[in-house]
Design a protein around this motif. Structure first.
Motif, short mmCIF file in Angstrom:
data_model
loop_
_atom_site.label_atom_id
_atom_site.label_comp_id
_atom_site.label_asym_id
_atom_site.label_seq_id
_atom_site.Cartn_x
_atom_site.Cartn_y
_atom_site.Cartn_z
N ASP A 42 0.83 -1.21 0.00
CA ASP A 42 0.00 0.00 0.00
C ASP A 42 0.86 1.26 0.00
OD1 ASP A 42 -2.22 -1.60 0.02
OD2 ASP A 42 -2.53 -1.47 2.20
N ARG A 43 1.97 1.22 0.74
CA ARG A 43 2.88 2.37 0.80
C ARG A 43 3.52 2.63 -0.56
NH1 ARG A 43 8.40 2.69 4.15
NH2 ARG A 43 8.85 4.86 3.74
N ILE A 44 3.92 1.56 -1.27
CA ILE A 44 4.51 1.71 -2.60
C ILE A 44 3.50 2.33 -3.56
CG2 ILE A 44 5.33 0.41 -4.60
CD1 ILE A 44 6.75 -1.47 -2.62
N LEU A 45 2.26 1.81 -3.54
CA LEU A 45 1.23 2.31 -4.46
C LEU A 45 0.85 3.76 -4.17
CD1 LEU A 45 -1.18 -0.75 -4.74
CD2 LEU A 45 0.54 0.02 -6.37
N LYS A 46 0.98 4.18 -2.91
CA LYS A 46 0.60 5.53 -2.53
C LYS A 46 1.73 6.54 -2.76
CE LYS A 46 -0.88 8.24 1.44
NZ LYS A 46 -0.91 8.28 2.90
N GLU A 47 2.96 6.21 -2.33
CA GLU A 47 4.06 7.17 -2.33
C GLU A 47 4.82 7.26 -3.64
OE1 GLU A 47 6.71 6.58 0.94
OE2 GLU A 47 5.11 6.58 2.41
N VAL A 48 5.14 6.12 -4.23
CA VAL A 48 6.06 6.10 -5.37
C VAL A 48 5.54 6.91 -6.57
CG1 VAL A 48 7.26 4.63 -7.03
CG2 VAL A 48 7.15 3.98 -4.63
N PRO A 49 4.26 6.84 -6.94
CA PRO A 49 3.80 7.64 -8.09
C PRO A 49 3.89 9.15 -7.87
CG PRO A 49 2.28 5.85 -7.70
CD PRO A 49 3.23 5.87 -6.53
N THR A 50 4.13 9.59 -6.64
CA THR A 50 4.26 11.02 -6.38
C THR A 50 5.71 11.50 -6.49
OG1 THR A 50 4.50 10.72 -3.99
CG2 THR A 50 2.26 10.97 -4.86
N VAL A 72 10.56 -5.16 -9.23
CA VAL A 72 9.21 -5.68 -9.41
C VAL A 72 8.18 -4.58 -9.19
CG1 VAL A 72 7.51 -7.27 -8.44
CG2 VAL A 72 9.84 -8.03 -8.82
N ALA A 73 8.39 -3.74 -8.18
CA ALA A 73 7.46 -2.64 -7.90
C ALA A 73 7.42 -1.65 -9.05
CB ALA A 73 7.86 -1.94 -6.60
N GLN A 82 0.96 4.24 -13.82
CA GLN A 82 1.11 5.25 -12.78
C GLN A 82 2.44 5.99 -12.88
OE1 GLN A 82 0.43 3.25 -9.05
NE2 GLN A 82 -1.78 3.48 -9.24
N ILE A 83 3.44 5.38 -13.52
CA ILE A 83 4.72 6.05 -13.75
C ILE A 83 5.08 5.91 -15.22
CG2 ILE A 83 5.56 5.76 -11.38
CD1 ILE A 83 7.26 3.43 -12.33
N ARG A 84 5.95 6.81 -15.70
CA ARG A 84 6.33 6.84 -17.11
C ARG A 84 7.85 6.73 -17.22
NH1 ARG A 84 7.46 11.45 -20.29
NH2 ARG A 84 6.91 12.69 -18.49
N ARG A 85 8.31 5.90 -18.16
CA ARG A 85 9.75 5.70 -18.34
C ARG A 85 10.35 6.88 -19.10
NH1 ARG A 85 11.51 0.44 -21.39
NH2 ARG A 85 10.30 -0.46 -19.72
N ILE A 86 11.49 7.36 -18.62
CA ILE A 86 12.22 8.45 -19.29
C ILE A 86 13.41 7.87 -20.03
CG2 ILE A 86 13.52 10.56 -18.97
CD1 ILE A 86 11.97 11.02 -16.42
N VAL A 87 14.27 7.14 -19.30
CA VAL A 87 15.51 6.60 -19.86
C VAL A 87 15.49 5.09 -19.68
CG1 VAL A 87 18.02 6.57 -19.68
CG2 VAL A 87 16.77 8.69 -19.30
N HIS A 88 15.81 4.38 -20.77
CA HIS A 88 15.92 2.92 -20.71
C HIS A 88 17.38 2.55 -20.99
CE1 HIS A 88 14.85 -1.29 -21.05
NE2 HIS A 88 15.62 -1.33 -22.12
#
Length: 103
Positions: A42-50, A72-73, A82-88
């Motif tokens: 729940d913490r990963i889903l809430k905090e990381v996208p911000t 994995v997260a 919820q997140i977008r890749r910039i550099v691969h």
């Protein structure tokens, strides 16, 4: 005939090894979480996208999780959009949060 033993060199002289006073800095081994429980999920889903800047090393440092768990997260959040890749890059992938203007 047995050969006579030569006496061991005493403390002085060039043959003696120089004493090393510093043993070097010892870094404590990090105790990071290796299992994903409900609270951490729940913490990963809430905090990381911000986060403005998201990478595997950022998640390891801020959330105190294992590297494989961080990968994995990140993949899960990217698949959900919820997140977008910039550099691969093969070694390090960089992501950012999804903003309304980007959609």
């Amino acid at each position: 005939m047995a050969k006579a033993k030569t006496p061991a060199p005493s403390g002085g002289g060039k043959a003696a090894k120089k004493k090393k006073w510093s043993k070097g800095k010892v870094k404590d081994k990090a105790q990071h979480v290796v299992n994903l429980d409900k609270a951490l999920h729940d913490r990963i889903l809430k905090e990381v996208p911000t986060f403005k800047f998201i990478s595997q090393s950022i998640l390891i440092e801020r959330l105190k999780i294992n590297g494989s768990l961080a990968r994995v997260a990140i993949k899960h959040l990217e698949n959900e959009g919820q997140i977008r890749r910039i550099v691969h890059h093969s070694a390090q992938m960089v992501y950012t949060r999804v903003t309304a203007a980007a959609e």
